[in-house]
Design an enzyme around this catalytic site. Structure first.
Site, mmCIF file in Angstrom:
data_model
loop_
_atom_site.group_PDB
_atom_site.id
_atom_site.type_symbol
_atom_site.label_atom_id
_atom_site.label_comp_id
_atom_site.label_asym_id
_atom_site.label_seq_id
_atom_site.Cartn_x
_atom_site.Cartn_y
_atom_site.Cartn_z
ATOM 1 N N LYS A 1 76.211 28.168 12.339
ATOM 2 C CA LYS A 1 77.191 27.099 12.528
ATOM 3 C C LYS A 1 77.217 26.166 11.314
ATOM 4 O O LYS A 1 76.782 25.018 11.383
ATOM 5 C CB LYS A 1 76.874 26.295 13.803
ATOM 6 C CG LYS A 1 78.018 25.350 14.225
ATOM 7 C CD LYS A 1 77.551 24.353 15.263
ATOM 8 C CE LYS A 1 76.613 23.323 14.722
ATOM 9 N NZ LYS A 1 77.212 22.479 13.637
ATOM 10 N N ASN B 1 66.973 19.057 20.802
ATOM 11 C CA ASN B 1 68.245 18.538 21.310
ATOM 12 C C ASN B 1 69.029 19.615 22.046
ATOM 13 O O ASN B 1 69.656 19.354 23.078
ATOM 14 C CB ASN B 1 69.078 17.976 20.162
ATOM 15 C CG ASN B 1 68.537 16.674 19.634
ATOM 16 O OD1 ASN B 1 67.778 15.982 20.303
ATOM 17 N ND2 ASN B 1 68.916 16.327 18.419
ATOM 18 N N ALA C 1 61.175 15.424 15.744
ATOM 19 C CA ALA C 1 61.036 14.003 15.434
ATOM 20 C C ALA C 1 61.054 13.182 16.713
ATOM 21 O O ALA C 1 61.710 13.555 17.690
ATOM 22 C CB ALA C 1 62.159 13.541 14.515
ATOM 23 N N LEU C 2 60.342 12.092 16.678
ATOM 24 C CA LEU C 2 60.496 11.056 17.692
ATOM 25 C C LEU C 2 61.588 10.125 17.189
ATOM 26 O O LEU C 2 61.421 9.445 16.181
ATOM 27 C CB LEU C 2 59.183 10.297 17.887
ATOM 28 C CG LEU C 2 59.228 9.143 18.891
ATOM 29 C CD1 LEU C 2 59.533 9.645 20.294
ATOM 30 C CD2 LEU C 2 57.916 8.363 18.874
ATOM 31 N N GLY D 1 88.504 20.201 14.221
ATOM 32 C CA GLY D 1 88.057 21.177 15.204
ATOM 33 C C GLY D 1 87.057 22.147 14.623
ATOM 34 O O GLY D 1 86.140 21.767 13.895
ATOM 35 N N ARG E 1 56.850 13.560 12.782
ATOM 36 C CA ARG E 1 57.583 12.499 12.098
ATOM 37 C C ARG E 1 58.360 11.612 13.082
ATOM 38 O O ARG E 1 58.587 11.975 14.239
ATOM 39 C CB ARG E 1 58.569 13.096 11.088
ATOM 40 C CG ARG E 1 59.652 13.932 11.745
ATOM 41 C CD ARG E 1 60.615 14.518 10.736
ATOM 42 N NE ARG E 1 61.612 15.349 11.394
ATOM 43 C CZ ARG E 1 62.880 15.425 11.054
ATOM 44 N NH1 ARG E 1 63.330 14.707 10.038
ATOM 45 N NH2 ARG E 1 63.714 16.213 11.695
ATOM 46 N N ASP F 1 74.375 19.801 17.860
ATOM 47 C CA ASP F 1 73.383 20.377 18.770
ATOM 48 C C ASP F 1 73.984 20.598 20.154
ATOM 49 O O ASP F 1 73.696 21.603 20.821
ATOM 50 C CB ASP F 1 72.168 19.449 18.880
ATOM 51 C CG ASP F 1 71.440 19.282 17.553
ATOM 52 O OD1 ASP F 1 71.431 20.232 16.754
ATOM 53 O OD2 ASP F 1 70.893 18.191 17.321
#
Length: 308
Positions: free
Chosen positions: A185, A43, A12-13, A229, A90, A256
């Site tokens: 994750k 990212n 994405a922008l 955490g 997008r 990220d």
């Protein structure tokens, strides 16, 4: 150092602006927009670069927004291997409400990708020199892709001997069962949704993470617990890491940043628990930056020094 490649199937922008108050039906006078290249894997590549490493970003790109995305990455010094697609990349739109400090995030759907385009992306991934030691597949899947697409990436990783780090959610995460990622994750909520039950304490959370490991979701589960955490869980070990305390400006990109720092530390030869500490510091550092800005190296190093 072993090489890192990131895969972003739904880039994405990112457009960010601010206004005093978000109100319906009114014209809202906004500040000058900020443009950032976005999407999970992109990212991750940006943070790896900020931390002094290098990662090649692979992603589909189409239309004027795709061209802008590529230009921003090149200007930032990020190695890229874009794959041309027919649909336009997008945009995602973030508005910071200055009167309250609240943030509003509007996420658009990505373009549908044909089977030919999907194959071109996978081939670009396989053609990377090295081959890469780590492939980070991160983010949502665009419209029309099969929910188990990341299993195709996992099969490719096994074929070329790369470790796959997978950071996704929803149906794409549920479909990763049996894909054999090295690390996933999930958040606590995502793990609870996968297992269909609440996980109220660390014992339950650890047991839940091990269920995913036994089902071949991954060898390692990095379970994000927000302010509490994170848990690092393998088949026979677990450790709770406390999050560094920071005054959060924006939560965008924290996950990220965490994945990027873990991957880079592993590529540099650090043990898994030490790599996880780097990830915790990077995730906290991302909270310090505004809008879609990501973790800064000096913040990561400062927070890492403060951790137990």
């Amino acid at each position: 150092m072993p090489s890192i490649v990131t895969l972003t199937m739904n880039p994405a922008l990112d457009v960010t602006t601010g206004t005093e108050q978000v109100r319906p039906t009114h014209k809202l006078r906004c500040s000058a927009p900020r443009f950032d290249p976005g999407g999970g894997g992109i990212n991750v590549a940006r943070v790896v670069h900020a931390l002094g490493g290098e990662a090649t970003a692979i992603f589909p790109a189409g239309g004027p927004t795709g061209e802008t995305l590529k230009q921003l990455l090149v200007q930032a010094g990020i190695p890229i291997a874009p794959v041309a697609v027919a649909g336009a990349t997008r945009e995602s739109f973030t508005v910071d409400e200055t009167a309250t400090g609240e943030q509003y995030r509007f996420v658009m759907p990505g373009p549908a990708l044909s089977e030919t385009e999907q194959q071109a992306i996978l081939q670009t991934l396989e053609d990377q020199p090295g081959p890469p030691a780590y492939i980070v597949a991160s983010g949502s899947l665009p419209t029309g892709l099969q929910e188990d697409f990341y299993c195709r990436v996992g099969a490719l990783c096994r074929r070329i001997g790369a470790r796959m780090i997978l950071d996704t959610s929803g149906p794409a995460l549920a479909a990763a069962k049996g894909c054999g990622a090295w690390l996933i994750k999930p958040s606590q909520r995502e793990l609870e949704d996968l297992l269909g039950r609440k996980l109220p304490d660390e014992t339950a959370q650890t047991d839940g993470a091990r269920e995913l490991i036994s089902q071949d979701f991954a060898e390692v589960v990095a379970l994000s617990l927000g302010e509490a955490g994170a848990l690092l869980v393998t088949a026979d070990t677990s450790r709770h890491f406390r999050a560094p305390r920071v005054a959060a400006a924006s939560a965008v990109g924290a996950g990220d940043s965490m994945v990027a720092a873990i991957t880079l530390a592993m590529a540099r030869g650090l043990p898994l628990e030490e790599a996880f500490r780097h990830g915790m510091a990077a995730g906290a550092a991302a909270l310090l930056t505004p809008a879609t800005e990501l973790a800064h190296r000096d913040d990561v190093e400062r927070l890492l020094a403060q951790m137990d």
